[in-house]
Design an enzyme around this catalytic site. Structure first.
Site, PDB file in Angstrom:
ATOM      1  N   CYS A 156       0.846  -1.196   0.000  1.00  0.00           N
ATOM      2  CA  CYS A 156       0.000   0.000   0.000  1.00  0.00           C
ATOM      3  C   CYS A 156       0.886   1.254   0.000  1.00  0.00           C
ATOM      4  O   CYS A 156       1.558   1.526  -0.986  1.00  0.00           O
ATOM      5  CB  CYS A 156      -0.957  -0.044   1.189  1.00  0.00           C
ATOM      6  SG  CYS A 156      -2.186   1.277   1.224  1.00  0.00           S
ATOM      7  N   ASP A 173      -9.654  -3.162  -6.738  1.00  0.00           N
ATOM      8  CA  ASP A 173      -9.133  -2.092  -5.880  1.00  0.00           C
ATOM      9  C   ASP A 173      -9.931  -0.809  -6.134  1.00  0.00           C
ATOM     10  O   ASP A 173      -9.989  -0.312  -7.252  1.00  0.00           O
ATOM     11  CB  ASP A 173      -7.651  -1.857  -6.185  1.00  0.00           C
ATOM     12  CG  ASP A 173      -6.943  -1.063  -5.106  1.00  0.00           C
ATOM     13  OD1 ASP A 173      -7.545  -0.103  -4.585  1.00  0.00           O
ATOM     14  OD2 ASP A 173      -5.791  -1.409  -4.788  1.00  0.00           O
ATOM     15  N   HIS A 207      -8.082  -4.278  -2.716  1.00  0.00           N
ATOM     16  CA  HIS A 207      -6.897  -3.659  -2.117  1.00  0.00           C
ATOM     17  C   HIS A 207      -6.585  -4.329  -0.778  1.00  0.00           C
ATOM     18  O   HIS A 207      -7.480  -4.642   0.000  1.00  0.00           O
ATOM     19  CB  HIS A 207      -7.165  -2.171  -1.899  1.00  0.00           C
ATOM     20  CG  HIS A 207      -5.959  -1.410  -1.436  1.00  0.00           C
ATOM     21  ND1 HIS A 207      -4.986  -0.964  -2.312  1.00  0.00           N
ATOM     22  CD2 HIS A 207      -5.554  -1.034  -0.196  1.00  0.00           C
ATOM     23  CE1 HIS A 207      -4.037  -0.340  -1.624  1.00  0.00           C
ATOM     24  NE2 HIS A 207      -4.366  -0.373  -0.352  1.00  0.00           N
TER      25      HIS A 207
END
Length: 272
Positions: free
Chosen positions: A152, A209, A241
């Site tokens: 991330c 995502d 995600h």
């Protein structure tokens, strides 16, 4: 942060558990023990970090710097370091946010980003990564076999660090942002440094995502092809995600396991 405060930070980190912003922790949480490893918090100058490596190592070890999510070096990131150490790596995860506060203590994501993450300059993070790489070499890491991987927030930094130094031999970015606005703390996005990449990067991204679009992935792929850079992408169509975060509802076991194997193969392919 004073020396005493850093000492307290290190003590707290050893038994930190998970970040408050991701509570409650999902039942899928995986745990890797430290049997056969040397593992725990260390300090790189003023920088706290979690290090895991084979206890019976002989000779310089391939090294992987693990770059945290926005939640800091909490238990999940520490566990990833132990998983890598079980594969024979010296794995180290620096706590990049320590100058501004403890990411694990924020109760919600919005406050965490606004009050802490947004204050951390990319230039400072890249300098901390340089210090981490040097420290790893002093602790038995092989400077010729250095890789970096991030998740991330750390996925974005992985791209930036692969453009920052030729010391990195391979990078693996897990669902890190590729395009977006800039500001004084984040003056460039990964797509802006494509021509400067010094190491091959594997991008691991999710088809579902909601924050990182497949259009942005396509933009990055086109930019990399235009520059004839070494790269690869794997898109997990049904994953969301954070699909590797086994402590969160976003965890996708099939995607996570396949991506983990792909990461290890990428490292081996480039000699790390």
């Amino acid at each position: 942060m004073t020396t005493e405060t850093r000492r307290d930070f290190l003590k707290a980190s050893v038994a930190s558990g998970f970040a408050l912003a991701v509570q409650p922790v999902a039942a899928t949480t995986l745990q890797t023990d430290s049997t056969g490893l040397t593992a725990g918090m260390v300090q790189i100058g003023p920088l706290p970090a979690y290090r895991a490596m084979p206890a019976a190592a002989t000779g310089p070890l391939p090294t992987v710097i693990v770059i945290q999510e926005i939640f800091g070096v909490h238990e999940h990131i520490q566990d990833l370091c132990r998983r890598l150490a079980k594969q024979g790596y010296l794995a180290i995860a620096p706590e990049f946010f320590y100058r501004y506060g403890d990411a694990r203590q924020y109760a919600d994501v919005d406050s965490l980003i606004r009050e802490l993450v947004s204050k951390v300059p990319d230039a400072e993070v890249l300098a901390d990564l340089d210090a981490t790489a040097a420290w790893a070499t002093s602790q038995g890491g092989d400077p010729q076999r250095l890789a970096v991987t991030g998740y991330c927030w750390g996925g974005r930094i992985t791209w930036l660090y692969a453009a920052h130094t030729p010391k990195v031999k391979a990078g693996v970015a897990w669902y890190g942002r590729l395009v977006g606005p800039t500001n004084p703390n984040t003056p460039r996005q990964p797509i802006d440094v494509v021509s400067q990449l010094k190491a091959p990067v594997l991008g691991l991204y999710a088809g579902q995502d909601k924050g990182i679009s497949l259009e942005s992935v396509a933009q990055m792929q086109a930019a990399l092809k235009a520059q004839k850079q070494s790269f690869a992408f794997q898109i997990y169509d049904t994953a969301a995600h954070g699909f590797n975060a086994d402590y969160r509802p976003s965890y996708n076991a099939a995607a996570a396991q396949d991506a983990w194997a792909a990461m290890l193969a990428w490292f081996k392919r480039f000699g790390v």
